[in-house]
Design a protein around this motif. Structure first.
Motif, PDB file in Angstrom:
ATOM      1  N   VAL A 199      17.278 -13.032  -1.289  1.00 18.60           N
ATOM      2  CA  VAL A 199      15.829 -12.944  -1.428  1.00 18.60           C
ATOM      3  C   VAL A 199      15.322 -14.270  -1.986  1.00 18.60           C
ATOM      4  O   VAL A 199      15.673 -14.648  -3.107  1.00 18.60           O
ATOM      5  N   SER A 201      11.831 -15.171  -1.477  1.00 19.51           N
ATOM      6  CA  SER A 201      10.387 -15.084  -1.717  1.00 19.51           C
ATOM      7  C   SER A 201       9.957 -13.626  -1.661  1.00 19.51           C
ATOM      8  O   SER A 201      10.749 -12.739  -1.312  1.00 19.51           O
ATOM      9  N   HIS A 202       8.704 -13.381  -2.005  1.00 21.90           N
ATOM     10  CA  HIS A 202       8.110 -12.050  -1.931  1.00 21.90           C
ATOM     11  C   HIS A 202       6.775 -12.130  -1.209  1.00 21.90           C
ATOM     12  O   HIS A 202       6.048 -13.128  -1.321  1.00 21.90           O
ATOM     13  N   PHE A 204       3.137 -10.523  -1.211  1.00 16.36           N
ATOM     14  CA  PHE A 204       2.193  -9.720  -1.978  1.00 16.36           C
ATOM     15  C   PHE A 204       1.082  -9.286  -1.023  1.00 16.36           C
ATOM     16  O   PHE A 204       0.470 -10.126  -0.369  1.00 16.36           O
ATOM     17  N   ASP A 244       2.753 -15.078   0.734  1.00 17.18           N
ATOM     18  CA  ASP A 244       4.143 -15.374   0.401  1.00 17.18           C
ATOM     19  C   ASP A 244       4.191 -16.217  -0.874  1.00 17.18           C
ATOM     20  O   ASP A 244       3.480 -17.212  -0.997  1.00 17.18           O
ATOM     21  N   GLN A 246       7.126 -18.000  -3.363  1.00 17.15           N
ATOM     22  CA  GLN A 246       8.536 -18.318  -3.555  1.00 17.15           C
ATOM     23  C   GLN A 246       8.884 -18.320  -5.038  1.00 17.15           C
ATOM     24  O   GLN A 246       8.039 -18.575  -5.898  1.00 17.15           O
ATOM     25  N   SER A 289       4.046  -5.611  -3.869  1.00 13.35           N
ATOM     26  CA  SER A 289       4.896  -6.686  -3.362  1.00 13.35           C
ATOM     27  C   SER A 289       6.109  -6.120  -2.644  1.00 13.35           C
ATOM     28  O   SER A 289       6.465  -4.954  -2.807  1.00 13.35           O
ATOM     29  N   MET A 290       6.739  -6.973  -1.862  1.00 10.40           N
ATOM     30  CA  MET A 290       7.930  -6.596  -1.085  1.00 10.40           C
ATOM     31  C   MET A 290       8.830  -7.819  -1.000  1.00 10.40           C
ATOM     32  O   MET A 290       8.358  -8.917  -0.664  1.00 10.40           O
ATOM     33  N   PRO A 291      10.124  -7.687  -1.322  1.00  8.98           N
ATOM     34  CA  PRO A 291      11.012  -8.847  -1.195  1.00  8.98           C
ATOM     35  C   PRO A 291      11.216  -9.225   0.266  1.00  8.98           C
ATOM     36  O   PRO A 291      11.321  -8.350   1.132  1.00  8.98           O
ATOM     37  N   ASN A 292      11.255 -10.514   0.531  1.00 10.40           N
ATOM     38  CA  ASN A 292      11.538 -11.013   1.873  1.00 10.40           C
ATOM     39  C   ASN A 292      13.026 -11.346   1.930  1.00 10.40           C
ATOM     40  O   ASN A 292      13.477 -12.334   1.341  1.00 10.40           O
ATOM     41  N   SER A 293      13.773 -10.501   2.633  1.00  6.38           N
ATOM     42  CA  SER A 293      15.234 -10.531   2.542  1.00  6.38           C
ATOM     43  C   SER A 293      15.890 -11.094   3.788  1.00  6.38           C
ATOM     44  O   SER A 293      15.342 -11.024   4.899  1.00  6.38           O
ATOM     45  N   HIS A 316      13.414 -12.583   7.580  1.00  7.72           N
ATOM     46  CA  HIS A 316      12.102 -12.724   6.948  1.00  7.72           C
ATOM     47  C   HIS A 316      11.050 -12.044   7.829  1.00  7.72           C
ATOM     48  O   HIS A 316      11.036 -12.234   9.058  1.00  7.72           O
TER      49      HIS A 316
END
Length: 471
Positions: A199, A201-202, A204, A244, A246, A289-293, A316
């Motif tokens: 992960v 970045s996230h 929002f 996004d 970071q 928010s959500m993690p960008n995995s 992503h």
């Protein structure tokens, strides 16, 4: 969470019914698609879901044309009807206030395909209703234990343990083949996949009301000196904004996040969007928010078990490719298992899973690599990446195949990794040429040496992802 009585009040299967051809853990995107596809082959399918109420997520809201096509192949295209799903015709990329139009490329039938965007939860409920209406699918609301039932002698997964909702008693279901489709936060993955989720970045998410979009029925990607912002309609009156961030994000509790949104993000947005964006930030009590995995694909090698969807492979979400991959995986699994009469034939099933791993790459390697590489360019955080970002935007401005091929790859309609590699390195060389073009001739000797650094950066961006797809 919105209750859904017709799904939540499902009667449990009769007590003797504990054995199925297929058990699927997770009634989300890929879980429902597989349940319907395999039940239509005459399989007896058990679909397990922890909570059948309508989910509320800020991603999984844009289905690319390649995903719409796969949904049609599964006979589930009707799940896009009957609720407020919005046609998506392509993108507009805005680079420091300058826009370029990127419509979906014309398909083989001479028409431009369409994607669809929507509230994630409403789409999930349509898929669940389709599963419920399919003969051979049994839906049970239950929490599945991480400890699957395993044959001690062979290591073969033969079923699941779960606790039905509203009870405290754990029960067992047995199946010839178990699919794990419990999503990005899978609690089963770690026992079967050694790779770690990354992960960086996230996202929002904000929901804008009656926002005036710069280009109707298009996703808007905003590029600036900060990480990208993605905007797209999810209903007649609702527009999703994904910002996004970071690294460690600003705090919500002390107001730093809202201050960042209004002070740093708001000025980069198209003017039409700013009033609704400001109101959404000011009215929000907590910005979700959500993690960008990132999780590279892994070959399924455990007898009796198949990990699918985000449980096995993530990228992503900037390019919106996750659901397209999921539905196409469901199509491929359906087709590969069509001639397998007995799912207990372990050797044959593992052979089919080997084929699945390599055959899916035609699409998924494109989607995975493009998502990660494009995000690196769009979120450029060093000088060399900014050269590539500027060159990428200028490349899109050329039009023709410089737009049609990349958006064809992004949409899931063009499935050729070599086309992706060609255009990525074409962007790299074009970026270097743009660097020379916009620099005084007196500084060209500096550009000469820097061009090697820019090309090296491009290789560092894409080559690790190409390698990961070959494993």
């Amino acid at each position: 969470m919105v209750g859904t009585p017709e799904l939540r009040d499902l009667p449990p299967p009769p007590p003797p019914k504990r054995s199925f051809d297929v058990a699927i853990i997770g009634a989300g995107i890929v879980g429902n698609a597989l349940a319907v596809a395999l039940a239509k082959q005459g399989r007896d399918v058990l679909l397990l879901e922890r909570d059948l109420s309508e989910p509320n997520r800020i991603v999984g809201e844009l289905l690319q044309p390649g995903g719409v096509r796969a949904l049609r192949e599964l006979g589930l295209e009707g799940c896009l009807d009957g609720f407020d799903a919005v046609p998506c015709l392509g993108y507009q990329v805005t680079y420091h206030g300058e826009p370029v139009h990127i419509p979906y490329a014309v398909a083989e039938d001479g028409k431009r395909p369409q994607g669809r965007s929507f509230h994630h939860g409403k789409f999930i409920q349509k898929l669940r209703a389709a599963s419920k209406a399919t003969k051979g699918v049994t839906i049970v609301e239950a929490t599945v234990s991480k400890n699957l039932i395993k044959n001690a002698a062979s290591g073969h997964i033969i079923g699941v343990r779960c606790t039905p909702k509203g009870t405290k008693q754990e029960i067992s279901y047995f199946a010839s083949l178990t699919f794990v489709a419990d999503g990005c936060k899978s609690n089963i993955r770690s026992d079967f996949i050694p790779k770690q989720v990354q992960v960086k970045s996230h996202f929002f998410g904000l929901e804008l009301i009656d926002a005036k979009m710069p280009l109707k029925n298009h996703g808007i990607v905003v590029l600036s000196d900060r990480a990208p912002v993605l905007l797209y309609q999810i209903g007649t009156h609702e527009t999703r904004a994904l910002v996004d961030i970071q690294g460690k994000p600003p705090s919500q509790t002390d107001g730093s996040l809202k201050a960042y949104m209004l002070g740093a993000v708001l000025p980069t947005l198209p003017e039409e969007i700013r009033p609704s964006f400001r109101k959404a930030v000011e009215d929000s009590k907590s910005i979700r928010s959500m993690p960008n995995s990132w999780l590279p694909p892994t070959m399924n090698q455990t007898p009796g078990l198949v990990l699918v969807g985000d449980s096995m492979n993530m990228r992503h979400p900037l390019t919106g490719g996750g659901m397209t991959v999921a539905f196409n995986d469901a199509v491929l699994i359906r087709d590969l298992l069509a001639d397998v009469e007995d799912l207990n034939d372990t050797d044959l099933v593992l052979e089919k899973l080997f084929d699945f791993h390599w055959r899916r790459r035609k699409l998924t390697s494109v989607v995975n690599i493009l998502a990660q590489a494009l995000y690196a360019l769009f979120a450029a955080n060093d000088p060399n990446l900014r050269v590539l970002q500027k060159g990428c935007f200028a490349y899109f401005q050329l039009g023709g195949n410089c737009v049609d091929h990349p958006v064809g790859l992004l949409s899931g309609m063009l499935r050729n990794p070599l086309v992706l590699y060609y255009h990525f390195f074409a962007v790299a060389f074009y970026s270097i040429w743009i660097m020379y073009k916009t620099t005084s001739p007196l500084l060209w000797p500096v550009c000469f040496f820097r061009s090697f650094a820019v090309f090296y950066t491009a290789c560092v961006v894409i080559l690790p992802y190409i390698w990961s797809e070959q494993q």
